[in-house]
Design a protein around this motif. Sequence first.
Motif, short mmCIF file in Angstrom:
data_model
loop_
_atom_site.label_atom_id
_atom_site.label_comp_id
_atom_site.label_asym_id
_atom_site.label_seq_id
_atom_site.Cartn_x
_atom_site.Cartn_y
_atom_site.Cartn_z
N LYS A 1 -39.39 -4.04 53.07
CA LYS A 1 -38.66 -3.93 52.12
C LYS A 1 -37.55 -4.80 51.64
CE LYS A 1 -41.38 -0.44 50.66
NZ LYS A 1 -42.17 -0.52 49.50
N HIS A 2 -37.49 -5.63 52.43
CA HIS A 2 -36.34 -6.89 52.14
C HIS A 2 -35.02 -6.27 51.64
CE1 HIS A 2 -39.90 -9.22 52.91
NE2 HIS A 2 -40.42 -8.49 52.02
N LEU A 3 -34.77 -5.48 52.11
CA LEU A 3 -33.41 -4.65 51.29
C LEU A 3 -32.10 -5.48 51.77
CD1 LEU A 3 -33.68 -0.93 52.31
CD2 LEU A 3 -34.51 -2.23 50.31
N ALA A 4 -32.08 -6.33 52.92
CA ALA A 4 -30.97 -7.35 52.95
C ALA A 4 -31.25 -8.75 52.31
CB ALA A 4 -30.73 -7.49 54.22
N GLY A 5 -32.23 -8.88 51.64
CA GLY A 5 -32.48 -10.10 50.90
C GLY A 5 -34.02 -10.74 51.46
N GLY B 1 -34.02 1.03 43.81
CA GLY B 1 -33.45 0.02 42.86
C GLY B 1 -31.89 0.28 42.26
N GLU B 2 -31.36 1.20 43.16
CA GLU B 2 -29.79 1.64 42.74
C GLU B 2 -29.15 0.95 43.71
OE1 GLU B 2 -29.71 5.94 42.57
OE2 GLU B 2 -31.91 6.05 41.84
N GLU B 3 -27.93 0.53 43.48
CA GLU B 3 -26.73 0.15 44.12
C GLU B 3 -25.76 0.89 44.29
OE1 GLU B 3 -25.92 -2.48 47.09
OE2 GLU B 3 -27.90 -2.74 46.22
N LEU B 4 -25.07 1.10 45.62
CA LEU B 4 -23.92 1.67 45.60
C LEU B 4 -23.02 0.70 46.21
CD1 LEU B 4 -24.70 4.83 48.04
CD2 LEU B 4 -23.94 4.84 45.66
N THR B 5 -21.75 0.81 45.54
CA THR B 5 -20.77 -0.47 45.71
C THR B 5 -20.41 -0.47 47.18
OG1 THR B 5 -19.04 0.99 44.81
CG2 THR B 5 -19.86 -1.03 43.49
N LEU B 6 -20.35 0.89 47.76
CA LEU B 6 -19.62 1.03 49.09
C LEU B 6 -20.67 2.07 49.94
CD1 LEU B 6 -15.73 1.64 48.84
CD2 LEU B 6 -16.98 -0.20 50.24
N PRO B 7 -21.03 1.74 51.17
CA PRO B 7 -21.71 2.81 51.65
C PRO B 7 -21.07 4.15 51.53
CG PRO B 7 -21.30 1.22 53.24
CD PRO B 7 -20.51 0.61 51.96
N PRO B 8 -21.78 5.28 51.35
CA PRO B 8 -20.63 6.57 51.26
C PRO B 8 -20.37 7.08 52.84
CG PRO B 8 -23.13 6.86 51.12
CD PRO B 8 -22.94 5.56 51.19
N ILE B 9 -19.57 6.19 53.33
CA ILE B 9 -19.22 6.63 54.46
C ILE B 9 -18.09 7.57 54.56
CG2 ILE B 9 -17.57 4.60 54.33
CD1 ILE B 9 -18.83 5.99 57.52
N VAL B 10 -17.41 7.89 53.41
CA VAL B 10 -16.49 9.23 53.19
C VAL B 10 -17.31 10.13 52.42
CG1 VAL B 10 -14.55 10.00 51.98
CG2 VAL B 10 -14.27 8.06 53.29
N PRO B 11 -18.47 10.92 52.87
CA PRO B 11 -19.13 11.53 52.36
C PRO B 11 -18.48 12.55 51.29
CG PRO B 11 -19.32 12.31 54.65
CD PRO B 11 -18.10 11.21 54.44
N ALA B 12 -18.94 12.46 50.20
CA ALA B 12 -18.71 13.37 49.22
C ALA B 12 -19.85 13.65 48.24
CB ALA B 12 -17.20 12.92 48.47
N GLY B 13 -19.55 14.66 47.24
CA GLY B 13 -20.47 14.69 46.09
C GLY B 13 -21.97 15.23 46.47
N PRO B 14 -22.88 14.24 46.30
CA PRO B 14 -24.42 14.77 46.82
C PRO B 14 -24.42 14.31 48.00
CG PRO B 14 -24.06 12.84 45.21
CD PRO B 14 -22.67 13.36 45.26
N TYR B 15 -23.68 13.64 48.77
CA TYR B 15 -23.99 13.21 50.11
C TYR B 15 -23.30 14.03 51.14
CZ TYR B 15 -24.67 9.18 47.10
OH TYR B 15 -24.96 8.38 46.19
N LEU B 16 -22.60 15.09 50.57
CA LEU B 16 -21.96 15.85 51.83
C LEU B 16 -22.72 16.72 52.73
CD1 LEU B 16 -19.14 16.50 52.61
CD2 LEU B 16 -18.95 18.27 51.14
N GLU B 17 -23.91 17.32 51.92
CA GLU B 17 -24.67 18.35 52.47
C GLU B 17 -25.61 17.47 53.58
OE1 GLU B 17 -27.01 21.80 50.51
OE2 GLU B 17 -28.64 20.40 50.68
N THR B 18 -26.10 16.39 53.06
CA THR B 18 -27.04 15.47 53.90
C THR B 18 -26.30 15.22 55.34
OG1 THR B 18 -28.00 14.89 52.07
CG2 THR B 18 -28.34 13.55 54.16
N SER B 19 -24.88 14.64 54.90
CA SER B 19 -24.12 14.21 56.03
C SER B 19 -23.73 15.09 57.02
CB SER B 19 -22.89 13.55 55.47
OG SER B 19 -23.06 12.62 54.61
#
Length: 487
Positions: free
Chosen positions: A58-62, A201-219
């Motif tokens: 998937k060439h996610l790093a380019g 095709g979406e980009e987060l500026t930072l990885p959600p290493i501080v999990p909050a919002g929609p990422y809290l449950e998964t984390s």
Amino acid sequence: MKNGMLALSMTAVMNMATAADVPDNFLWGAASAAYQVEGATNKDGKGRSVWDYYLDEKHLAGPGISGSVAINFYDRDQYLKDIQLFKELGLNSYRFSIAWTRIIPDGQGPVNLRAVAHYRQFITDLKAAGIKPLVTLYHWDMPESLSAAGGWENRESVEWFQRYAEVIFANFSDQVDQFVLINEPTVEVATKIMAEKRLKGEELTLPPIVPAGPYLETSLKSYNHILLASAAAAESFKAKGYKGRLGIALPFFPVLTTENASDKDKADARLVDGILNRWFLDAMYKGSYPADVLKLAADRHLNIDVQPGDAERIHDAGLGFLGINYYAPFFIRHQKNASEVYSPEIIFPKNEKLAFNGAVRPDQFSALLERVRDEYGNPPVIITENGAGFEGEDQLTNGKVNDVNRCLYLVDHIHAMRESIARGANVQGYHVWSSHDNLEWLSGYKSRFGMIYVDYDTQKRTPKLSAEIYGKIIRGENISDVDCKSD
Ligand code: GCO
């Protein structure tokens, strides 16, 4: 002596990072991880991991950036030369990871004896050079089919990992007596969320290493399963009576606020500490998950799959050492106009010196080691990763790489560690991340972290200034900041 000179010599003494004052048999090492260094992703019957999928397919790093060659570390001719460099540096420990998909190519099926033979040879070669192996079983490279079945979000991952761990112990425990079961759960989960976003095709500026919002449950759900998987592996190890000790490598992030922080900023910071730090330490050393984080999850009706007895099981597994990966603290504040009570965001205060992984704060390294000493019963600790990379620093000029900032980072952090040891912290080893420049996951090859420079076109190695200075520290020379100068 004039006052000024006294002050100068005192400073030099204060910042000295020598090998003295560490316990006997202290591990002075460096670290790496299979997918970041090995290459040879199709060799000897290797199966595919989620990283082969993310980067090769998937060439996610380019474009063209993947671990298919990396630094060619699977190749024996190459790694023998690297071991020689480690020996010259004076390392007595090397932390590396075994790729699950080499040992059990589809994640759960038959064992691949060619891969077993490869790693057995590698360990023999390391030991012949007087270097003790510290073997990580899992450094993010989840078999692709298991990742597709939910990865760590699926509670069955506990059994998947336990079986893999049993295969590793059966095949390597005659050669190895210290294993790191799983590496950096919080950063792995955040990186996976970021990768999945990129796939869409979406980009987060930072990885959600501080999990909050929609990422809290998964984390939180994944963290619980990862800790249970470690406990299950430890139960198997104990049941078979293998000799040696097990640990887990956890990235800890001291959580700070800036001056003039509001009560909301402080409350969010406290919860971030609960999620990233206390979640793991409380379960392992107290047998319970932190009440404030459980309450947050309950208030939000999250399904985090923490069942009665989970935290006790993790505690009772009694891991023999705590692996600490330390890079930087986080500065946290409450997001402006947020609707939720817990809405943290990371900030980068202007007055901090910044490395790729955050602010350079050796004082927070000491604070972390002493917190573990004071609040968690001073368990045996091995620093499984510590290191840094700086924008634009690693330039090969006239056959030299003067990585002054990395050198200063290492000298100052080793000094901080040594001070904490003098104050009673039970630290038994230290590993620089990383021995070599290598593949930095979704960032590709741009961000260099190594003490050994790698020319990715030729695979030529050049030890940097930081390697020379680290070698001197290991040999017991009195090294201070002033030794980190370019010549
Ligand atoms: C880990 C780390 C390493 C990184 C290092 C530099 O998971 O142990 O993420 O793999 O390369 O932290 O960022």
